[in-house]
Design a protein around this motif. Sequence first.
Motif, PDB file in Angstrom:
ATOM      1  N   SER A  64       6.102   3.496  -4.699  1.00  0.00           N
ATOM      2  CA  SER A  64       6.943   3.210  -4.928  1.00  0.00           C
ATOM      3  C   SER A  64       5.942   1.754  -6.417  1.00  0.00           C
ATOM      4  O   SER A  64       6.406   1.874  -6.909  1.00  0.00           O
ATOM      5  N   HIS A  67      10.094  11.337   0.627  1.00  0.00           N
ATOM      6  CA  HIS A  67       9.827  12.003   1.429  1.00  0.00           C
ATOM      7  C   HIS A  67      10.336  13.231   2.068  1.00  0.00           C
ATOM      8  O   HIS A  67      10.311  13.579   2.965  1.00  0.00           O
ATOM      9  N   TYR A  86      -4.656  -5.851  -5.048  1.00  0.00           N
ATOM     10  CA  TYR A  86      -3.714  -5.024  -5.409  1.00  0.00           C
ATOM     11  C   TYR A  86      -2.960  -5.584  -7.077  1.00  0.00           C
ATOM     12  O   TYR A  86      -3.016  -6.399  -7.509  1.00  0.00           O
ATOM     13  N   SER A 118       9.152  -9.088  -7.520  1.00  0.00           N
ATOM     14  CA  SER A 118       8.009  -9.424  -6.609  1.00  0.00           C
ATOM     15  C   SER A 118       7.434  -7.760  -7.520  1.00  0.00           C
ATOM     16  O   SER A 118       6.079  -7.233  -6.464  1.00  0.00           O
ATOM     17  N   GLU A 176       1.497   9.176   2.044  1.00  0.00           N
ATOM     18  CA  GLU A 176       2.352   8.914   2.988  1.00  0.00           C
ATOM     19  C   GLU A 176       3.053   7.515   2.966  1.00  0.00           C
ATOM     20  O   GLU A 176       2.266   7.068   1.743  1.00  0.00           O
ATOM     21  N   ASN A 177       3.983   6.396   3.877  1.00  0.00           N
ATOM     22  CA  ASN A 177       4.035   5.039   3.981  1.00  0.00           C
ATOM     23  C   ASN A 177       2.987   4.506   3.382  1.00  0.00           C
ATOM     24  O   ASN A 177       1.837   4.366   4.131  1.00  0.00           O
ATOM     25  N   GLY A 178       3.025   3.551   2.386  1.00  0.00           N
ATOM     26  CA  GLY A 178       2.076   2.916   1.761  1.00  0.00           C
ATOM     27  C   GLY A 178       0.951   3.604   0.863  1.00  0.00           C
ATOM     28  O   GLY A 178      -0.037   3.000  -0.069  1.00  0.00           O
ATOM     29  N   SER A 179       1.152   5.123   0.534  1.00  0.00           N
ATOM     30  CA  SER A 179       0.121   5.400  -0.558  1.00  0.00           C
ATOM     31  C   SER A 179       0.405   4.643  -2.059  1.00  0.00           C
ATOM     32  O   SER A 179      -0.287   4.836  -2.979  1.00  0.00           O
ATOM     33  N   GLY A 180       0.876   4.022  -1.880  1.00  0.00           N
ATOM     34  CA  GLY A 180       1.187   3.896  -3.736  1.00  0.00           C
ATOM     35  C   GLY A 180       2.412   4.027  -4.563  1.00  0.00           C
ATOM     36  O   GLY A 180       2.603   4.085  -5.604  1.00  0.00           O
ATOM     37  N   LEU A 216      -5.393   0.377  -4.784  1.00  0.00           N
ATOM     38  CA  LEU A 216      -4.796   1.142  -4.368  1.00  0.00           C
ATOM     39  C   LEU A 216      -5.211   2.699  -4.624  1.00  0.00           C
ATOM     40  O   LEU A 216      -5.369   3.025  -5.981  1.00  0.00           O
TER      41      LEU A 216
HETATM   42  N1  LIG Z   1       3.273  -7.364  -4.038  1.00  0.00           N
HETATM   43  C1  LIG Z   1       2.347  -6.761  -3.145  1.00  0.00           C
HETATM   44  N2  LIG Z   1       0.679  -7.410  -2.937  1.00  0.00           N
HETATM   45  C2  LIG Z   1       0.236  -7.126  -2.581  1.00  0.00           C
HETATM   46  N3  LIG Z   1       0.924  -5.558  -1.554  1.00  0.00           N
HETATM   47  C3  LIG Z   1       1.404  -4.827  -1.962  1.00  0.00           C
HETATM   48  C4  LIG Z   1       2.491  -4.988  -2.986  1.00  0.00           C
HETATM   49  N4  LIG Z   1       3.640  -4.872  -2.813  1.00  0.00           N
HETATM   50  C5  LIG Z   1       3.004  -3.228  -1.651  1.00  0.00           C
HETATM   51  N5  LIG Z   1       1.644  -3.392  -1.502  1.00  0.00           N
HETATM   52  C6  LIG Z   1       1.442  -2.796  -0.867  1.00  0.00           C
HETATM   53  O1  LIG Z   1       0.134  -1.704  -1.435  1.00  0.00           O
HETATM   54  C7  LIG Z   1       0.681  -0.728  -0.366  1.00  0.00           C
HETATM   55  C8  LIG Z   1       1.027   0.523  -0.931  1.00  0.00           C
HETATM   56  O2  LIG Z   1       2.761  -0.196  -1.424  1.00  0.00           O
HETATM   57  P1  LIG Z   1       4.796   1.024  -1.595  1.00  0.00           P
HETATM   58  O3  LIG Z   1       5.239   0.411  -1.446  1.00  0.00           O
HETATM   59  O4  LIG Z   1       3.697   1.186  -3.597  1.00  0.00           O
HETATM   60  O5  LIG Z   1       4.031   2.640  -0.859  1.00  0.00           O
HETATM   61  P2  LIG Z   1       4.942   3.593  -0.630  1.00  0.00           P
HETATM   62  O6  LIG Z   1       4.289   4.398  -0.901  1.00  0.00           O
HETATM   63  O7  LIG Z   1       6.069   3.104  -1.728  1.00  0.00           O
HETATM   64  O8  LIG Z   1       4.724   3.601   1.055  1.00  0.00           O
HETATM   65  P3  LIG Z   1       6.918   4.102   1.595  1.00  0.00           P
HETATM   66  O9  LIG Z   1       6.544   5.695   1.399  1.00  0.00           O
HETATM   67  O10 LIG Z   1       7.013   3.342   3.112  1.00  0.00           O
HETATM   68  O11 LIG Z   1       7.587   3.288   0.433  1.00  0.00           O
HETATM   69  C9  LIG Z   1       0.684  -1.308   1.017  1.00  0.00           C
HETATM   70  O12 LIG Z   1       0.251  -0.855   1.729  1.00  0.00           O
HETATM   71  C10 LIG Z   1       2.105  -2.645   0.200  1.00  0.00           C
HETATM   72  O13 LIG Z   1       1.511  -3.282   2.043  1.00  0.00           O
END
Ligand SMILES: Nc1ncnc2c1ncn2[C@@H]1O[C@H](COP(=O)(O)OP(=O)(O)OP(=O)(O)O)[C@@H](O)[C@H]1O
Length: 244
Positions: free
Chosen positions: A54, A189, A23, A82, A48-52, A27
């Motif tokens: 943020s 979203h 990470y 973090s 999708e949630n968790g797609s990266g 991603l």
């Molecule tokens: N500090 C970290 N260390 C390891 N993995 C992480 C960390 N932060 C996030 N992840 C992982 O990276 C992936 C992407 O997270 P991210 O928060 O960017 O998703 P997102 O697209 O913003 O999701 P959401 O729609 O739920 O906000 C997730 O699978 C998450 O578990």
Amino acid sequence: MISTQYLIDVQLHPDKQPDFSAYPFCLPAVRHLGKLAFDPAVTFIVGENGSGKSTLLEGLAIALGFNAEGGSKNFGFSTHASHSCLHEFLRIARGVRMPQDGFFLRAESFFNVATQVERLGVSGYGEKSLHEQSHGESFMALLQNRFRGKGLYILDEPEAALSPQRQLSALARIHQLVQAGSQFVIATHSPILMAYPEASIYVCSDQGIRQRAYEDTEHYEVMHDFMANPRRMLKTLLETPKEP
Ligand SMILES: Nc1ncnc2c1ncn2[C@@H]1O[C@H](COP(=O)(O)OP(=O)(O)OP(=O)(O)O)[C@@H](O)[C@H]1O
Ligand SMILES: [Mg+2]
């Protein structure tokens, strides 16, 4: 013609060697970022949630000098660090103009931003303390009073606090700010926000990150099909399979 936008594009720095097994580089949206070209007005990052989303937004914001926890560039506070190291690996092409205003909104740390606003006695957020307003009210106060135009605004799920009606008000305010020379990068979203005319929409998925037309996004399709006939979709969704 010389571009008047603040952000032109972003890519992984070609001279650096990230660890693609860990990470955030594992991603697909980061690994296959390519060269993501920003819209001069509004760029949406969806998926999708968790797609990266943020992760990408945070890396971009930190690389641009914003505090990792959100706020303006003069907000120097940290409750917990973090954030990933992505910002160190990004190469950002900027326009010739410098933004006169800016804000990085992280949905989950808006409370910290409100606290910092009060501690610093920062003006421009409206008459009432941000803590004395509801989540949605305080976000609208931020948008209406604090965002002044000629700015670069990076917003992570700004719709989180907003009713559909307020999302429409937010769209109208975003449009005013764009007309006042602002540029937005928004992870969302919300099919309502994504409808902003002529915006560039990038979808993060297992395949990487691709530009899509509004009507071709899953957000639009799912919401459109659901609203067209909620009962039909619910019937399919909630139907219990018959015992054999
Ligand atoms: N500090 C970290 N260390 C390891 N993995 C992480 C960390 N932060 C996030 N992840 C992982 O990276 C992936 C992407 O997270 P991210 O928060 O960017 O998703 P997102 O697209 O913003 O999701 P959401 O729609 O739920 O906000 C997730 O699978 C998450 O578990
Ligand atoms: Mg997120």
